[in-house]
Motif scaffolding. Sequence first.
Motif, PDB file in Angstrom:
ATOM      1  N   ASN A   1       0.855  -1.204   0.000  1.00 55.39           N
ATOM      2  CA  ASN A   1       0.000   0.000   0.000  1.00 55.39           C
ATOM      3  C   ASN A   1       0.883   1.243   0.000  1.00 55.39           C
ATOM      4  OD1 ASN A   1      -2.667  -1.434   0.421  1.00 55.39           O
ATOM      5  ND2 ASN A   1      -1.612  -2.071   2.288  1.00 55.39           N
ATOM      6  N   SER A   2       1.545   1.471  -1.117  1.00 61.92           N
ATOM      7  CA  SER A   2       2.557   2.528  -1.184  1.00 61.92           C
ATOM      8  C   SER A   2       1.975   3.916  -0.943  1.00 61.92           C
ATOM      9  CB  SER A   2       3.265   2.494  -2.541  1.00 61.92           C
ATOM     10  OG  SER A   2       2.336   2.664  -3.596  1.00 61.92           O
ATOM     11  N   HIS A   3       0.672   4.056  -1.136  1.00 57.34           N
ATOM     12  CA  HIS A   3       0.026   5.351  -0.985  1.00 57.34           C
ATOM     13  C   HIS A   3      -0.372   5.643   0.461  1.00 57.34           C
ATOM     14  CE1 HIS A   3      -2.877   2.173  -1.627  1.00 57.34           C
ATOM     15  NE2 HIS A   3      -3.811   2.898  -1.068  1.00 57.34           N
ATOM     16  N   LEU A   4      -0.166   4.674   1.367  1.00 57.00           N
ATOM     17  CA  LEU A   4      -0.607   4.837   2.745  1.00 57.00           C
ATOM     18  C   LEU A   4       0.566   5.031   3.694  1.00 57.00           C
ATOM     19  CD1 LEU A   4      -3.350   2.049   3.036  1.00 57.00           C
ATOM     20  CD2 LEU A   4      -3.651   4.456   2.433  1.00 57.00           C
ATOM     21  N   THR A   5       0.371   5.889   4.689  1.00 50.96           N
ATOM     22  CA  THR A   5       1.348   6.069   5.758  1.00 50.96           C
ATOM     23  C   THR A   5       1.089   5.037   6.855  1.00 50.96           C
ATOM     24  OG1 THR A   5      -0.060   7.576   7.014  1.00 50.96           O
ATOM     25  CG2 THR A   5       1.348   8.549   5.300  1.00 50.96           C
ATOM     26  N   GLN A   6       1.994   4.968   7.824  1.00 50.39           N
ATOM     27  CA  GLN A   6       1.778   4.069   8.949  1.00 50.39           C
ATOM     28  C   GLN A   6       0.494   4.426   9.684  1.00 50.39           C
ATOM     29  OE1 GLN A   6       5.149   3.085  11.458  1.00 50.39           O
ATOM     30  NE2 GLN A   6       3.869   3.018  13.285  1.00 50.39           N
ATOM     31  N   ALA A   7       0.237   5.718   9.844  1.00 46.50           N
ATOM     32  CA  ALA A   7      -0.995   6.152  10.523  1.00 46.50           C
ATOM     33  C   ALA A   7      -2.228   5.734   9.727  1.00 46.50           C
ATOM     34  CB  ALA A   7      -0.977   7.659  10.730  1.00 46.50           C
ATOM     35  N   ASP A   8      -2.148   5.825   8.395  1.00 39.70           N
ATOM     36  CA  ASP A   8      -3.266   5.393   7.561  1.00 39.70           C
ATOM     37  C   ASP A   8      -3.552   3.907   7.759  1.00 39.70           C
ATOM     38  OD1 ASP A   8      -3.517   7.937   6.351  1.00 39.70           O
ATOM     39  OD2 ASP A   8      -2.150   7.386   4.714  1.00 39.70           O
ATOM     40  N   ILE A   9      -2.491   3.107   7.728  1.00 41.95           N
ATOM     41  CA  ILE A   9      -2.661   1.664   7.868  1.00 41.95           C
ATOM     42  C   ILE A   9      -3.227   1.321   9.237  1.00 41.95           C
ATOM     43  CG2 ILE A   9      -1.388  -0.512   8.047  1.00 41.95           C
ATOM     44  CD1 ILE A   9       0.415   0.585   5.781  1.00 41.95           C
ATOM     45  N   GLU A  10      -2.734   1.996  10.273  1.00 42.15           N
ATOM     46  CA  GLU A  10      -3.278   1.755  11.605  1.00 42.15           C
ATOM     47  C   GLU A  10      -4.773   2.044  11.645  1.00 42.15           C
ATOM     48  OE1 GLU A  10      -0.933   3.967  14.384  1.00 42.15           O
ATOM     49  OE2 GLU A  10       0.686   2.472  14.397  1.00 42.15           O
ATOM     50  N   GLN A  11      -5.203   3.093  10.966  1.00 43.79           N
ATOM     51  CA  GLN A  11      -6.631   3.426  10.964  1.00 43.79           C
ATOM     52  C   GLN A  11      -7.464   2.339  10.287  1.00 43.79           C
ATOM     53  OE1 GLN A  11      -7.745   6.286  12.687  1.00 43.79           O
ATOM     54  NE2 GLN A  11      -9.601   5.029  12.537  1.00 43.79           N
ATOM     55  N   TYR A  12      -6.940   1.768   9.201  1.00 43.59           N
ATOM     56  CA  TYR A  12      -7.653   0.656   8.565  1.00 43.59           C
ATOM     57  C   TYR A  12      -7.729  -0.541   9.502  1.00 43.59           C
ATOM     58  CZ  TYR A  12      -8.132   2.779   3.966  1.00 43.59           C
ATOM     59  OH  TYR A  12      -8.502   3.587   2.917  1.00 43.59           O
ATOM     60  N   LEU A  13      -6.663  -0.811  10.252  1.00 46.45           N
ATOM     61  CA  LEU A  13      -6.686  -1.901  11.216  1.00 46.45           C
ATOM     62  C   LEU A  13      -7.721  -1.644  12.307  1.00 46.45           C
ATOM     63  CD1 LEU A  13      -2.829  -2.485  11.554  1.00 46.45           C
ATOM     64  CD2 LEU A  13      -4.446  -3.990  10.413  1.00 46.45           C
ATOM     65  N   TYR A  14      -7.799  -0.413  12.789  1.00 51.96           N
ATOM     66  CA  TYR A  14      -8.815  -0.071  13.787  1.00 51.96           C
ATOM     67  C   TYR A  14     -10.220  -0.258  13.219  1.00 51.96           C
ATOM     68  CZ  TYR A  14      -4.954   2.429  16.148  1.00 51.96           C
ATOM     69  OH  TYR A  14      -3.774   2.762  16.755  1.00 51.96           O
ATOM     70  N   ASP A  15     -10.430   0.274  12.017  1.00 50.63           N
ATOM     71  CA  ASP A  15     -11.782   0.320  11.447  1.00 50.63           C
ATOM     72  C   ASP A  15     -12.291  -1.033  10.990  1.00 50.63           C
ATOM     73  OD1 ASP A  15     -11.913   3.057  11.854  1.00 50.63           O
ATOM     74  OD2 ASP A  15     -11.396   3.578   9.775  1.00 50.63           O
ATOM     75  N   TYR A  16     -11.388  -1.871  10.446  1.00 47.84           N
ATOM     76  CA  TYR A  16     -11.845  -3.105   9.790  1.00 47.84           C
ATOM     77  C   TYR A  16     -11.489  -4.381  10.539  1.00 47.84           C
ATOM     78  CZ  TYR A  16     -13.292  -0.251   5.884  1.00 47.84           C
ATOM     79  OH  TYR A  16     -13.929   0.683   5.111  1.00 47.84           O
ATOM     80  N   TYR A  17     -10.696  -4.289  11.591  1.00 44.48           N
ATOM     81  CA  TYR A  17     -10.467  -5.446  12.452  1.00 44.48           C
ATOM     82  C   TYR A  17     -11.032  -5.231  13.854  1.00 44.48           C
ATOM     83  CZ  TYR A  17      -7.280  -8.076   9.344  1.00 44.48           C
ATOM     84  OH  TYR A  17      -6.739  -8.815   8.326  1.00 44.48           O
ATOM     85  N   GLY A  18     -11.465  -4.023  14.145  1.00 44.87           N
ATOM     86  CA  GLY A  18     -12.047  -3.750  15.445  1.00 44.87           C
ATOM     87  C   GLY A  18     -11.050  -3.764  16.577  1.00 44.87           C
ATOM     88  N   VAL A  19      -9.770  -3.466  16.285  1.00 46.68           N
ATOM     89  CA  VAL A  19      -8.755  -3.384  17.330  1.00 46.68           C
ATOM     90  C   VAL A  19      -8.617  -1.936  17.795  1.00 46.68           C
ATOM     91  CG1 VAL A  19      -7.489  -5.389  16.511  1.00 46.68           C
ATOM     92  CG2 VAL A  19      -6.871  -3.118  15.659  1.00 46.68           C
ATOM     93  N   ARG A  20      -7.973  -1.764  18.934  1.00 45.83           N
ATOM     94  CA  ARG A  20      -7.754  -0.422  19.480  1.00 45.83           C
ATOM     95  C   ARG A  20      -6.283  -0.110  19.683  1.00 45.83           C
ATOM     96  NH1 ARG A  20      -9.970  -0.878  24.661  1.00 45.83           N
ATOM     97  NH2 ARG A  20     -10.224  -3.109  24.335  1.00 45.83           N
ATOM     98  N   GLN A  21      -5.425  -1.067  19.370  1.00 44.88           N
ATOM     99  CA  GLN A  21      -3.986  -0.897  19.568  1.00 44.88           C
ATOM    100  C   GLN A  21      -3.230  -1.694  18.519  1.00 44.88           C
ATOM    101  OE1 GLN A  21      -2.280  -2.915  22.999  1.00 44.88           O
ATOM    102  NE2 GLN A  21      -0.876  -1.207  23.363  1.00 44.88           N
TER     103      GLN A  21
END
Length: 352
Positions: free
Chosen positions: A186-206
Amino acid sequence: MTSTPAREGFFFPAEWHPHVATWLSWPHTEASWTRDRQELMFPAYIDFIKAIARSEQVCINAHNEQVMQAAEDRLRAAGVDMSRVTLLPHPTNDSWCRDHGPAFLINPAKQQRLIVNWGYNAWGNKYPPFDLDNMIPIRIAQYRGLDYVTPTAPTGSIIMEGGSVEFNGAGTVLTSRACLLNQNRNSHLTQADIEQYLYDYYGVRQVLWVEEGIVGDDTDGHIDDTVRFVNEDTVVAAYEANPSDDNYPFLQDIHHELRSMRLLNGKQLNIVELPMPDPVVSDGLRLPASYANFLITNGSVIVPTFRCNNDQPALDILGQCFPDRQVIGIDSTDIVWGLGSFHCLSQQEPAL
Protein backbone atom coordinates in the motif's frame (compact mmCIF):
# COMPACT_ATOMS: atom_id res chain seq x y z
CA MET A 1 -22.39 -0.57 5.15
CA THR A 2 -22.11 3.19 5.63
CA SER A 3 -20.23 2.86 8.92
CA THR A 4 -17.10 0.83 9.63
CA PRO A 5 -17.21 -2.70 11.08
CA ALA A 6 -15.62 -1.44 14.29
CA ARG A 7 -18.29 1.23 14.79
CA GLU A 8 -20.93 -1.45 14.26
CA GLY A 9 -19.37 -3.59 17.01
CA PHE A 10 -17.55 -6.15 14.86
CA PHE A 11 -14.08 -7.43 15.67
CA PHE A 12 -11.61 -10.15 14.69
CA PRO A 13 -11.42 -12.67 17.56
CA ALA A 14 -8.32 -14.45 18.78
CA GLU A 15 -7.52 -17.73 17.07
CA TRP A 16 -8.40 -19.74 20.21
CA HIS A 17 -12.00 -18.46 20.01
CA PRO A 18 -14.32 -21.39 19.04
CA HIS A 19 -14.37 -22.16 15.32
CA VAL A 20 -17.17 -23.12 12.95
CA ALA A 21 -14.52 -24.45 10.57
CA THR A 22 -11.02 -24.03 9.20
CA TRP A 23 -10.66 -23.09 5.53
CA LEU A 24 -7.98 -24.41 3.15
CA SER A 25 -7.26 -24.08 -0.58
CA TRP A 26 -6.29 -27.41 -2.17
CA PRO A 27 -2.92 -27.40 -4.03
CA HIS A 28 -3.44 -28.00 -7.73
CA THR A 29 -0.89 -25.90 -9.64
CA GLU A 30 2.90 -25.64 -9.60
CA ALA A 31 2.72 -22.12 -8.14
CA SER A 32 4.32 -23.23 -4.84
CA TRP A 33 5.37 -26.86 -5.36
CA THR A 34 6.49 -28.57 -8.54
CA ARG A 35 4.57 -31.78 -9.28
CA ASP A 36 7.22 -33.99 -7.73
CA ARG A 37 7.41 -31.74 -4.67
CA GLN A 38 3.61 -31.79 -4.43
CA GLU A 39 3.63 -35.56 -4.21
CA LEU A 40 6.17 -35.31 -1.38
CA MET A 41 4.15 -32.76 0.57
CA PHE A 42 0.68 -34.32 0.20
CA PRO A 43 1.09 -36.92 3.00
CA ALA A 44 1.81 -34.18 5.56
CA TYR A 45 -0.91 -31.95 4.08
CA ILE A 46 -3.46 -34.73 4.47
CA ASP A 47 -2.25 -35.46 8.01
CA PHE A 48 -2.87 -31.77 8.68
CA ILE A 49 -6.46 -32.03 7.40
CA LYS A 50 -7.02 -35.20 9.42
CA ALA A 51 -5.78 -33.44 12.57
CA ILE A 52 -8.08 -30.43 12.06
CA ALA A 53 -11.06 -32.71 11.38
CA ARG A 54 -10.73 -34.34 14.80
CA SER A 55 -12.31 -31.27 16.41
CA GLU A 56 -13.95 -29.17 13.68
CA GLN A 57 -15.14 -28.96 10.12
CA VAL A 58 -12.63 -28.48 7.29
CA CYS A 59 -13.84 -26.44 4.31
CA ILE A 60 -11.64 -26.73 1.23
CA ASN A 61 -11.59 -24.44 -1.80
CA ALA A 62 -11.05 -26.83 -4.72
CA HIS A 63 -10.34 -25.32 -8.11
CA ASN A 64 -12.89 -27.31 -10.12
CA GLU A 65 -14.77 -30.62 -10.20
CA GLN A 66 -11.67 -32.53 -11.28
CA VAL A 67 -9.63 -31.13 -8.39
CA MET A 68 -12.52 -31.82 -5.99
CA GLN A 69 -12.59 -35.46 -7.05
CA ALA A 70 -8.81 -35.85 -6.81
CA ALA A 71 -8.89 -34.31 -3.33
CA GLU A 72 -11.72 -36.57 -2.20
CA ASP A 73 -9.90 -39.64 -3.51
CA ARG A 74 -6.72 -38.75 -1.59
CA LEU A 75 -8.61 -37.95 1.61
CA ARG A 76 -10.70 -41.13 1.55
CA ALA A 77 -7.64 -43.25 0.83
CA ALA A 78 -5.96 -41.72 3.90
CA GLY A 79 -8.94 -42.48 6.13
CA VAL A 80 -10.01 -38.88 6.70
CA ASP A 81 -13.48 -38.55 8.23
CA MET A 82 -15.30 -37.11 5.20
CA SER A 83 -18.29 -36.10 7.32
CA ARG A 84 -15.96 -33.39 8.65
CA VAL A 85 -14.81 -32.22 5.20
CA THR A 86 -16.62 -29.93 2.73
CA LEU A 87 -15.13 -29.55 -0.75
CA LEU A 88 -16.28 -26.50 -2.69
CA PRO A 89 -15.72 -25.62 -6.37
CA HIS A 90 -13.97 -22.30 -5.68
CA PRO A 91 -11.29 -21.55 -8.33
CA THR A 92 -7.86 -20.68 -6.92
CA ASN A 93 -4.36 -19.84 -8.13
CA ASP A 94 -2.43 -21.09 -5.10
CA SER A 95 -2.81 -22.69 -1.68
CA TRP A 96 -2.09 -20.02 0.95
CA CYS A 97 -5.56 -19.50 2.41
CA ARG A 98 -4.30 -17.52 5.41
CA ASP A 99 -3.49 -14.68 3.04
CA HIS A 100 -6.11 -14.90 0.30
CA GLY A 101 -8.94 -16.21 2.47
CA PRO A 102 -11.55 -14.05 4.20
CA ALA A 103 -11.16 -12.24 7.49
CA PHE A 104 -14.20 -13.27 9.54
CA LEU A 105 -15.44 -10.73 12.08
CA ILE A 106 -17.98 -11.40 14.82
CA ASN A 107 -20.48 -9.24 16.71
CA PRO A 108 -21.70 -11.29 19.66
CA ALA A 109 -24.12 -8.58 20.85
CA LYS A 110 -25.96 -8.60 17.52
CA GLN A 111 -25.34 -12.31 16.88
CA GLN A 112 -23.88 -11.43 13.47
CA ARG A 113 -20.80 -12.26 11.46
CA LEU A 114 -19.17 -10.29 8.65
CA ILE A 115 -16.37 -10.87 6.15
CA VAL A 116 -13.70 -8.30 5.33
CA ASN A 117 -12.69 -8.61 1.68
CA TRP A 118 -9.16 -7.22 1.78
CA GLY A 119 -7.26 -6.89 -1.48
CA TYR A 120 -4.67 -9.56 -2.24
CA ASN A 121 -1.70 -9.15 -4.61
CA ALA A 122 0.42 -12.27 -3.90
CA TRP A 123 2.83 -10.57 -1.49
CA GLY A 124 3.62 -7.53 -3.56
CA ASN A 125 2.92 -8.87 -7.07
CA LYS A 126 5.62 -11.54 -6.65
CA TYR A 127 3.60 -14.48 -8.01
CA PRO A 128 1.03 -13.63 -10.66
CA PRO A 129 -1.64 -14.54 -11.53
CA PHE A 130 -3.60 -14.09 -8.31
CA ASP A 131 -6.99 -12.95 -9.62
CA LEU A 132 -8.81 -16.13 -8.56
CA ASP A 133 -7.31 -16.06 -5.06
CA ASN A 134 -8.37 -12.44 -4.73
CA MET A 135 -12.01 -13.53 -5.24
CA ILE A 136 -12.04 -16.20 -2.53
CA PRO A 137 -13.41 -13.99 0.30
CA ILE A 138 -16.41 -13.03 -1.84
CA ARG A 139 -17.05 -16.64 -2.87
CA ILE A 140 -16.98 -17.75 0.76
CA ALA A 141 -19.23 -14.87 1.81
CA GLN A 142 -21.73 -15.96 -0.84
CA TYR A 143 -21.48 -19.60 0.24
CA ARG A 144 -22.06 -18.71 3.89
CA GLY A 145 -24.72 -16.09 3.14
CA LEU A 146 -22.69 -13.41 4.93
CA ASP A 147 -22.36 -9.72 4.17
CA TYR A 148 -18.90 -8.53 3.22
CA VAL A 149 -17.16 -5.18 3.18
CA THR A 150 -14.24 -4.18 0.95
CA PRO A 151 -11.81 -1.61 2.41
CA THR A 152 -10.79 0.90 -0.25
CA ALA A 153 -8.82 4.08 -0.72
CA PRO A 154 -9.03 6.55 -3.64
CA THR A 155 -6.24 4.58 -5.34
CA GLY A 156 -7.97 1.20 -5.02
CA SER A 157 -8.32 -1.74 -2.65
CA ILE A 158 -6.26 -2.12 0.53
CA ILE A 159 -3.80 -5.03 0.49
CA MET A 160 -3.81 -7.05 3.72
CA GLU A 161 -2.73 -10.65 4.37
CA GLY A 162 -3.89 -12.79 7.26
CA GLY A 163 -0.36 -13.91 8.08
CA SER A 164 0.73 -10.31 8.60
CA VAL A 165 -1.52 -9.71 11.63
CA GLU A 166 -1.78 -11.47 15.00
CA PHE A 167 -4.61 -10.79 17.48
CA ASN A 168 -5.11 -11.24 21.21
CA GLY A 169 -8.90 -10.86 21.01
CA ALA A 170 -8.78 -8.02 23.54
CA GLY A 171 -8.16 -5.06 21.25
CA THR A 172 -4.51 -5.57 20.25
CA VAL A 173 -2.94 -6.58 16.95
CA LEU A 174 0.74 -7.34 16.36
CA THR A 175 2.30 -6.78 12.94
CA SER A 176 5.59 -5.92 11.23
CA ARG A 177 6.78 -2.78 9.48
CA ALA A 178 8.73 -4.87 6.96
CA CYS A 179 5.44 -6.20 5.59
CA LEU A 180 2.66 -3.68 6.18
CA LEU A 181 4.81 -0.64 5.36
CA ASN A 182 6.40 -2.29 2.33
CA GLN A 183 6.03 -0.20 -0.82
CA ASN A 184 4.82 -3.28 -2.73
CA ARG A 185 1.58 -3.40 -0.73
CA ASN A 186 0.00 0.00 0.00
CA SER A 187 2.56 2.53 -1.18
CA HIS A 188 0.03 5.35 -0.99
CA LEU A 189 -0.61 4.84 2.74
CA THR A 190 1.35 6.07 5.76
CA GLN A 191 1.78 4.07 8.95
CA ALA A 192 -1.00 6.15 10.52
CA ASP A 193 -3.27 5.39 7.56
CA ILE A 194 -2.66 1.66 7.87
CA GLU A 195 -3.28 1.75 11.61
CA GLN A 196 -6.63 3.43 10.96
CA TYR A 197 -7.65 0.66 8.57
CA LEU A 198 -6.69 -1.90 11.22
CA TYR A 199 -8.81 -0.07 13.79
CA ASP A 200 -11.78 0.32 11.45
CA TYR A 201 -11.84 -3.10 9.79
CA TYR A 202 -10.47 -5.45 12.45
CA GLY A 203 -12.05 -3.75 15.44
CA VAL A 204 -8.76 -3.38 17.33
CA ARG A 205 -7.75 -0.42 19.48
CA GLN A 206 -3.99 -0.90 19.57
CA VAL A 207 -1.37 -1.73 16.94
CA LEU A 208 2.00 -3.04 18.13
CA TRP A 209 4.83 -3.07 15.59
CA VAL A 210 7.96 -5.18 15.25
CA GLU A 211 10.46 -4.42 12.53
CA GLU A 212 11.42 -7.55 10.60
CA GLY A 213 10.64 -11.18 9.84
CA ILE A 214 12.86 -14.23 9.33
CA VAL A 215 15.29 -15.16 6.59
CA GLY A 216 13.72 -16.90 3.60
CA ASP A 217 10.26 -15.44 4.17
CA ASP A 218 9.06 -14.20 0.78
CA THR A 219 6.09 -12.44 2.43
CA ASP A 220 8.43 -9.64 3.62
CA GLY A 221 8.16 -10.46 7.30
CA HIS A 222 4.84 -12.03 8.27
CA ILE A 223 4.29 -11.98 12.01
CA ASP A 224 3.04 -15.59 12.07
CA ASP A 225 6.61 -16.82 11.67
CA THR A 226 7.96 -14.82 14.60
CA VAL A 227 5.42 -13.83 17.31
CA ARG A 228 2.08 -15.44 18.23
CA PHE A 229 -0.38 -14.70 21.01
CA VAL A 230 -1.24 -17.72 23.17
CA ASN A 231 -3.55 -15.77 25.49
CA GLU A 232 -4.53 -12.12 25.91
CA ASP A 233 -1.23 -11.02 27.43
CA THR A 234 1.25 -13.77 26.51
CA VAL A 235 3.18 -14.38 23.28
CA VAL A 236 5.51 -17.07 22.10
CA ALA A 237 8.39 -15.45 20.23
CA ALA A 238 10.79 -17.26 17.93
CA TYR A 239 14.26 -17.31 19.46
CA GLU A 240 17.57 -18.17 17.82
CA ALA A 241 20.32 -19.23 20.24
CA ASN A 242 23.13 -19.40 17.69
CA PRO A 243 24.77 -15.95 17.26
CA SER A 244 26.19 -16.98 13.89
CA ASP A 245 22.76 -17.83 12.44
CA ASP A 246 21.39 -15.28 9.97
CA ASN A 247 18.15 -15.02 11.96
CA TYR A 248 19.90 -14.19 15.23
CA PRO A 249 20.02 -10.37 14.93
CA PHE A 250 16.46 -10.08 13.59
CA LEU A 251 14.97 -12.20 16.35
CA GLN A 252 17.07 -10.46 19.02
CA ASP A 253 15.63 -7.14 17.82
CA ILE A 254 12.10 -8.52 17.97
CA HIS A 255 12.58 -9.70 21.57
CA HIS A 256 13.92 -6.28 22.49
CA GLU A 257 10.88 -4.62 20.87
CA LEU A 258 8.46 -6.96 22.61
CA ARG A 259 9.97 -6.21 26.02
CA SER A 260 9.26 -2.50 25.56
CA MET A 261 5.61 -2.97 24.61
CA ARG A 262 2.61 -2.34 26.88
CA LEU A 263 -0.91 -3.62 26.33
CA LEU A 264 -4.07 -1.52 26.57
CA ASN A 265 -4.34 -2.35 30.28
CA GLY A 266 -0.77 -1.16 30.83
CA LYS A 267 0.62 -4.65 31.36
CA GLN A 268 3.87 -5.87 29.86
CA LEU A 269 3.71 -8.80 27.51
CA ASN A 270 4.59 -12.16 28.97
CA ILE A 271 7.18 -13.48 26.51
CA VAL A 272 7.82 -17.19 26.10
CA GLU A 273 10.89 -18.10 24.06
CA LEU A 274 10.14 -20.57 21.28
CA PRO A 275 13.33 -22.06 19.80
CA MET A 276 13.97 -21.98 16.09
CA PRO A 277 14.55 -25.24 14.20
CA ASP A 278 17.85 -25.98 12.56
CA PRO A 279 18.14 -24.24 9.18
CA VAL A 280 16.10 -25.95 6.49
CA VAL A 281 17.84 -25.50 3.15
CA SER A 282 16.75 -26.75 -0.26
CA ASP A 283 18.59 -26.14 -3.53
CA GLY A 284 20.78 -23.62 -1.71
CA LEU A 285 17.76 -21.64 -0.49
CA ARG A 286 17.11 -21.00 3.22
CA LEU A 287 13.45 -21.79 3.83
CA PRO A 288 11.25 -19.95 6.38
CA ALA A 289 10.99 -22.81 8.87
CA SER A 290 9.52 -21.75 12.21
CA TYR A 291 7.59 -23.49 14.97
CA ALA A 292 5.57 -20.28 15.35
CA ASN A 293 3.62 -21.14 12.20
CA PHE A 294 1.19 -23.32 14.16
CA LEU A 295 -2.61 -23.46 13.82
CA ILE A 296 -4.95 -23.38 16.83
CA THR A 297 -8.10 -25.48 16.34
CA ASN A 298 -11.01 -26.21 18.67
CA GLY A 299 -9.21 -29.19 20.17
CA SER A 300 -5.58 -28.94 19.17
CA VAL A 301 -2.53 -26.92 18.27
CA ILE A 302 -1.00 -28.25 15.05
CA VAL A 303 2.71 -27.47 14.93
CA PRO A 304 5.20 -27.83 12.06
CA THR A 305 8.24 -29.94 12.84
CA PHE A 306 11.47 -30.18 10.87
CA ARG A 307 13.34 -33.40 11.72
CA CYS A 308 15.68 -31.75 14.22
CA ASN A 309 16.51 -31.73 17.93
CA ASN A 310 14.41 -28.67 18.73
CA ASP A 311 11.17 -30.29 17.54
CA GLN A 312 10.29 -31.86 20.89
CA PRO A 313 11.29 -28.86 23.06
CA ALA A 314 9.11 -26.64 20.87
CA LEU A 315 6.16 -29.02 21.20
CA ASP A 316 6.68 -29.15 24.97
CA ILE A 317 6.70 -25.35 25.26
CA LEU A 318 3.50 -25.04 23.25
CA GLY A 319 1.93 -27.80 25.33
CA GLN A 320 2.55 -25.69 28.44
CA CYS A 321 0.98 -22.68 26.70
CA PHE A 322 -2.13 -24.62 25.65
CA PRO A 323 -2.89 -27.07 28.48
CA ASP A 324 -6.49 -27.48 27.29
CA ARG A 325 -5.55 -28.58 23.76
CA GLN A 326 -3.67 -31.49 22.25
CA VAL A 327 -0.39 -30.39 20.69
CA ILE A 328 0.17 -32.28 17.42
CA GLY A 329 3.49 -32.11 15.60
CA ILE A 330 3.46 -32.85 11.88
CA ASP A 331 6.59 -32.97 9.71
CA SER A 332 6.52 -29.82 7.56
CA THR A 333 9.89 -30.24 5.87
CA ASP A 334 8.35 -30.86 2.45
CA ILE A 335 5.53 -28.35 2.95
CA VAL A 336 7.88 -25.47 3.85
CA TRP A 337 9.58 -25.90 0.48
CA GLY A 338 6.58 -23.89 -0.76
CA LEU A 339 7.71 -21.10 1.65
CA GLY A 340 4.98 -21.50 4.26
CA SER A 341 3.51 -23.98 6.72
CA PHE A 342 0.29 -24.86 8.56
CA HIS A 343 -0.78 -21.40 9.65
CA CYS A 344 -0.09 -20.01 6.19
CA LEU A 345 -2.21 -22.73 4.62
CA SER A 346 -5.30 -22.16 6.78
CA GLN A 347 -7.83 -19.56 7.86
CA GLN A 348 -10.15 -20.10 10.80
CA GLU A 349 -13.88 -19.28 10.69
CA PRO A 350 -15.00 -18.20 14.17
CA ALA A 351 -18.31 -19.05 15.75
CA LEU A 352 -20.41 -16.37 17.41
